[in-house]
Design an enzyme around this catalytic site. Structure first.
Site, PDB file in Angstrom:
ATOM      1  N   LYS A   1       1.764   1.842   7.353  1.00 42.54           N
ATOM      2  CA  LYS A   1       2.090   1.007   8.517  1.00 42.54           C
ATOM      3  C   LYS A   1       2.888   1.778   9.551  1.00 42.54           C
ATOM      4  CE  LYS A   1       0.931  -2.393   9.348  1.00 42.54           C
ATOM      5  NZ  LYS A   1      -0.407  -2.699   9.965  1.00 42.54           N
TER       6      LYS A   1
ATOM      7  N   TYR B   1      -1.008   4.334  10.696  1.00 42.55           N
ATOM      8  CA  TYR B   1      -1.362   3.347  11.727  1.00 42.55           C
ATOM      9  C   TYR B   1      -0.180   3.221  12.673  1.00 42.55           C
ATOM     10  CZ  TYR B   1      -5.397   1.887   8.997  1.00 42.55           C
ATOM     11  OH  TYR B   1      -6.591   1.868   8.334  1.00 42.55           O
TER      12      TYR B   1
ATOM     13  N   ASP C   1      -2.617  -7.070  15.190  1.00 42.05           N
ATOM     14  CA  ASP C   1      -1.923  -5.770  15.175  1.00 42.05           C
ATOM     15  C   ASP C   1      -2.048  -5.072  16.532  1.00 42.05           C
ATOM     16  OD1 ASP C   1      -4.594  -5.225  14.885  1.00 42.05           O
ATOM     17  OD2 ASP C   1      -4.365  -3.848  13.205  1.00 42.05           O
TER      18      ASP C   1
ATOM     19  N   GLU D   1      -5.828   4.677  13.720  1.00 39.68           N
ATOM     20  CA  GLU D   1      -6.778   3.726  14.318  1.00 39.68           C
ATOM     21  C   GLU D   1      -7.464   4.230  15.577  1.00 39.68           C
ATOM     22  OE1 GLU D   1      -3.510   3.279  14.336  1.00 39.68           O
ATOM     23  OE2 GLU D   1      -2.858   2.662  16.339  1.00 39.68           O
TER      24      GLU D   1
ATOM     25  N   ARG E   1       0.830  -1.207   0.000  1.00 41.91           N
ATOM     26  CA  ARG E   1       0.000   0.000   0.000  1.00 41.91           C
ATOM     27  C   ARG E   1       0.867   1.260   0.000  1.00 41.91           C
ATOM     28  NH1 ARG E   1      -3.492  -1.466   5.230  1.00 41.91           N
ATOM     29  NH2 ARG E   1      -1.571  -2.581   5.627  1.00 41.91           N
TER      30      ARG E   1
ATOM     31  N   HIS F   1      -0.725   1.460  16.323  1.00 41.38           N
ATOM     32  CA  HIS F   1      -0.941   0.265  17.167  1.00 41.38           C
ATOM     33  C   HIS F   1       0.055   0.205  18.314  1.00 41.38           C
ATOM     34  CE1 HIS F   1      -3.596  -1.130  14.010  1.00 41.38           C
ATOM     35  NE2 HIS F   1      -2.612  -1.117  13.132  1.00 41.38           N
TER      36      HIS F   1
HETATM   37  N1  NAI Z   1      -4.373  -7.781  10.838  1.00 43.46           N
HETATM   38  C1  NAI Z   1      -4.745  -6.798  10.037  1.00 43.46           C
HETATM   39  O1  NAI Z   1      -4.239  -6.660   8.931  1.00 43.46           O
HETATM   40  C2  NAI Z   1      -5.811  -5.856  10.460  1.00 43.46           C
HETATM   41  C3  NAI Z   1      -6.234  -5.872  11.736  1.00 43.46           C
HETATM   42  N2  NAI Z   1      -7.264  -5.080  12.160  1.00 43.46           N
HETATM   43  C4  NAI Z   1      -7.622  -5.205  13.573  1.00 43.46           C
HETATM   44  O2  NAI Z   1      -8.803  -5.955  13.773  1.00 43.46           O
HETATM   45  C5  NAI Z   1      -9.291  -5.663  15.089  1.00 43.46           C
HETATM   46  C6  NAI Z   1     -10.798  -5.430  15.047  1.00 43.46           C
HETATM   47  O3  NAI Z   1     -11.056  -4.177  14.419  1.00 43.46           O
HETATM   48  P1  NAI Z   1     -12.535  -3.639  14.132  1.00 43.46           P
HETATM   49  O4  NAI Z   1     -13.435  -4.734  13.718  1.00 43.46           O
HETATM   50  O5  NAI Z   1     -12.399  -2.453  13.258  1.00 43.46           O
HETATM   51  O6  NAI Z   1     -12.988  -3.149  15.591  1.00 43.46           O
HETATM   52  P2  NAI Z   1     -14.471  -2.800  16.075  1.00 43.46           P
HETATM   53  O7  NAI Z   1     -14.312  -1.836  17.187  1.00 43.46           O
HETATM   54  O8  NAI Z   1     -15.335  -2.443  14.921  1.00 43.46           O
HETATM   55  O9  NAI Z   1     -15.018  -4.190  16.624  1.00 43.46           O
HETATM   56  C7  NAI Z   1     -14.486  -4.823  17.761  1.00 43.46           C
HETATM   57  C8  NAI Z   1     -15.596  -5.639  18.421  1.00 43.46           C
HETATM   58  O10 NAI Z   1     -14.981  -6.417  19.465  1.00 43.46           O
HETATM   59  C9  NAI Z   1     -15.930  -6.507  20.516  1.00 43.46           C
HETATM   60  N3  NAI Z   1     -15.206  -6.916  21.723  1.00 43.46           N
HETATM   61  C10 NAI Z   1     -14.336  -6.210  22.499  1.00 43.46           C
HETATM   62  N4  NAI Z   1     -13.879  -6.963  23.509  1.00 43.46           N
HETATM   63  C11 NAI Z   1     -14.469  -8.192  23.370  1.00 43.46           C
HETATM   64  C12 NAI Z   1     -14.397  -9.397  24.117  1.00 43.46           C
HETATM   65  N5  NAI Z   1     -13.628  -9.505  25.202  1.00 43.46           N
HETATM   66  N6  NAI Z   1     -15.142 -10.460  23.677  1.00 43.46           N
HETATM   67  C13 NAI Z   1     -15.923 -10.357  22.588  1.00 43.46           C
HETATM   68  N7  NAI Z   1     -16.030  -9.227  21.856  1.00 43.46           N
HETATM   69  C14 NAI Z   1     -15.310  -8.159  22.239  1.00 43.46           C
HETATM   70  C15 NAI Z   1     -16.533  -5.110  20.573  1.00 43.46           C
HETATM   71  O11 NAI Z   1     -17.765  -5.101  21.279  1.00 43.46           O
HETATM   72  C16 NAI Z   1     -16.678  -4.787  19.094  1.00 43.46           C
HETATM   73  O12 NAI Z   1     -17.958  -5.141  18.592  1.00 43.46           O
HETATM   74  C17 NAI Z   1      -8.459  -4.458  15.570  1.00 43.46           C
HETATM   75  O13 NAI Z   1      -7.421  -4.907  16.404  1.00 43.46           O
HETATM   76  C18 NAI Z   1      -7.905  -3.909  14.293  1.00 43.46           C
HETATM   77  O14 NAI Z   1      -6.744  -3.137  14.467  1.00 43.46           O
HETATM   78  C19 NAI Z   1      -7.921  -4.240  11.300  1.00 43.46           C
HETATM   79  C20 NAI Z   1      -7.518  -4.164   9.986  1.00 43.46           C
HETATM   80  C21 NAI Z   1      -6.391  -4.929   9.476  1.00 43.46           C
HETATM   81  C1  PYR Z   2      -5.094  -1.644  10.338  1.00 46.61           C
HETATM   82  C2  PYR Z   2      -3.802  -2.170   9.946  1.00 46.61           C
HETATM   83  O1  PYR Z   2      -2.962  -2.415  10.760  1.00 46.61           O
HETATM   84  C3  PYR Z   2      -3.515  -2.411   8.572  1.00 46.61           C
HETATM   85  O2  PYR Z   2      -4.355  -2.111   7.721  1.00 46.61           O
HETATM   86  O3  PYR Z   2      -2.415  -2.893   8.266  1.00 46.61           O
HETATM   87 MG    MG Z   3       1.999  -3.934  13.585  1.00 50.14          MG
END
Ligand code: NAI
Ligand code: PYR
Ligand code: MG
Length: 372
Positions: free
Chosen positions: A75, A94, A270, A118, A15, A96
């Site tokens: 990133k 981002y 992340d 974020e 990206r 994190h």
């Molecule tokens: N690995 C990657 O490439 C990427 C990772 N992410 C990550 O994904 C994760 C989720 O992001 P979003 O969906 O945007 O967040 P969001 O805030 O939209 O959703 C998170 C959900 O988790 C729930 N939650 C919180 N604690 C909980 C628990 N103990 N048990 C059950 N549910 C719980 C909340 O109520 C909420 O509905 C973040 O850490 C984000 O940074 C996002 C984009 C890319």
């Molecule tokens: C959210 C994030 O960490 C990514 O898009 O890589």
């Molecule tokens: Mg990272």
């Protein structure tokens, strides 16, 4: 303002922080945008597209960083990038930080103003600059998990939809936010049996209403998590406590209860990951086995579909970038409480509570900094 857009250097990160269309908007407002040579190539944007939009293409990475007042990235900065940051610069990307103490301390030492995509908020209680990449990663999580279920990847050899006469796979999504809903939609579309666990009843109500019983919604407790672990062929970790390290919801001991060859996809990696056995992986080597369970833990999933992701990211970040460029960070944050929530580190001080708490560091309120 002088704006610098470096080429991303994280493993398999394709990206770039601005599309040529984004550059054009900034240049039209009188800003000078310098883009590192080939920064957009991975997203399908050659240097000429940026030149035509009014950017200068800079081959010398030292010169690019040295001349920028505002650095736009995707990133979190890698060690060599942290070393380039200076106190008078603003970094918008981002971060994190709660998952990365070394990075946090590096940014504190840099003296720079560091605003995280974020943790910017909106009127609806959402995270508008995380959401576009969460949509991408949620949709990808099911592709990645389906691939991981294949025998060659160490998986149980299960096809998500099954076939007539053979039951579909059971997919559980923990956290029904943006990642979780997008993952659930994809899994449903592929014919899997889908359950979402969340701690928020209002959120489960929205999902229940939206999917009219086609997705099971379950309140998340130790008991329901244990049941999910026993029954699921694939579990997608999608929880978030904004800005904080993810809670560890599946322990190593619980892996013993899973069916051999089941798959854990930890999208929350992340923020440190929500499974005890998760560790960040890259697109070069995305998965590994622990106790017979496949773990997929890529921390920059959207980087693999860079063309889609770069456009989606610029669509969301551009209004904030314009505010920073037009007004400077101080006025832009003073004018917008939601943008203010993005400030994580400024002039050697942590300004985001969850980050300070993660590492026992003093937190200074952004409002106090803005008054100074
Ligand atoms: N690995 C990657 O490439 C990427 C990772 N992410 C990550 O994904 C994760 C989720 O992001 P979003 O969906 O945007 O967040 P969001 O805030 O939209 O959703 C998170 C959900 O988790 C729930 N939650 C919180 N604690 C909980 C628990 N103990 N048990 C059950 N549910 C719980 C909340 O109520 C909420 O509905 C973040 O850490 C984000 O940074 C996002 C984009 C890319
Ligand atoms: C959210 C994030 O960490 C990514 O898009 O890589
Ligand atoms: Mg990272």
């Amino acid at each position: 303002m002088h704006i610098g857009v470096p080429k991303e250097i994280k493993n398999h990160e394709y990206r770039v922080a601005l599309t040529p269309g984004g550059v054009r908007e900034l240049v039209a407002r009188g800003h000078r945008v310098r883009v590192q040579a080939e920064a957009g190539i991975g997203s399908g944007y050659p240097d000429d597209a940026y030149r035509e939009a009014g950017a200068d293409i800079v081959a010398d990475v030292d010169a690019l960083w040295a001349s920028a007042e505002l650095i736009l990235k995707v990133k979190e900065p890698q060690a060599e990038e942290v070393a380039r940051l200076r106190p008078e610069q603003t970094l918008f990307t981002y971060l994190h930080l709660a998952a990365e103490e070394t990075l946090t301390r590096g940014l504190i030492d840099s003296g720079a103003t560091c605003i995280a995509y974020e943790t910017v908020t909106d009127d609806l209680g959402g995270l508008p600059l995380l959401a576009p990449m969460s949509r991408v990663a949620g949709r990808m999580a099911v592709q990645a998990g389906a691939h991981s279920l294949e025998k060659a990847q160490g998986g149980a050899g299960i096809l998500l939809p099954g076939v007539p006469g053979v039951a579909p796979a059971k997919v559980t999504v923990i956290g029904g936010g943006v990642v979780g809903e997008n993952a659930a939609r994809m899994a449903l579309g592929l014919g899997a049996e889908v359950t979402i666990l969340d701690k928020s009843l209002p959120r489960l109500e929205v999902l229940d209403h939206r999917y009219q019983g086609r997705i099971r919604t379950v309140y998340s407790t130790t008991e329901t998590l244990e049941a999910a672990v026993r029954e699921s062929d694939m579990i997608i970790g999608a929880v978030l406590v904004p800005g904080a390290a993810a809670p560890k919801l599946i322990t190593r001991a619980m892996l013993g209860e899973m069916k051999p060859g089941s798959v854990l996809v930890d999208v929350a990696i992340d923020q440190g990951g929500c499974f005890e056995t998760s560790k960040p992986t890259t697109h070069a080597e995305p998965s590994y086995m622990v106790d017979g369970i496949v773990h997929y833990c890529v921390a920059n999933m959207p980087g693999a579909v860079a063309r889609t992701s770069t456009q989606a990211l610029t669509n969301a970040t551009l209004p904030f970038v314009i505010a920073l460029a037009d007004k400077g960070w101080k006025q832009a944050l003073a004018d917008d409480a939601h943008f203010r929530a993005g400030l994580n580190v400024h002039a050697g001080q942590v300004t985001y509570t969850a980050v300070g708490e993660a590492f026992g560091l003093e937190v200074v309120a952004t409002e106090q900094i803005l008054q100074g």
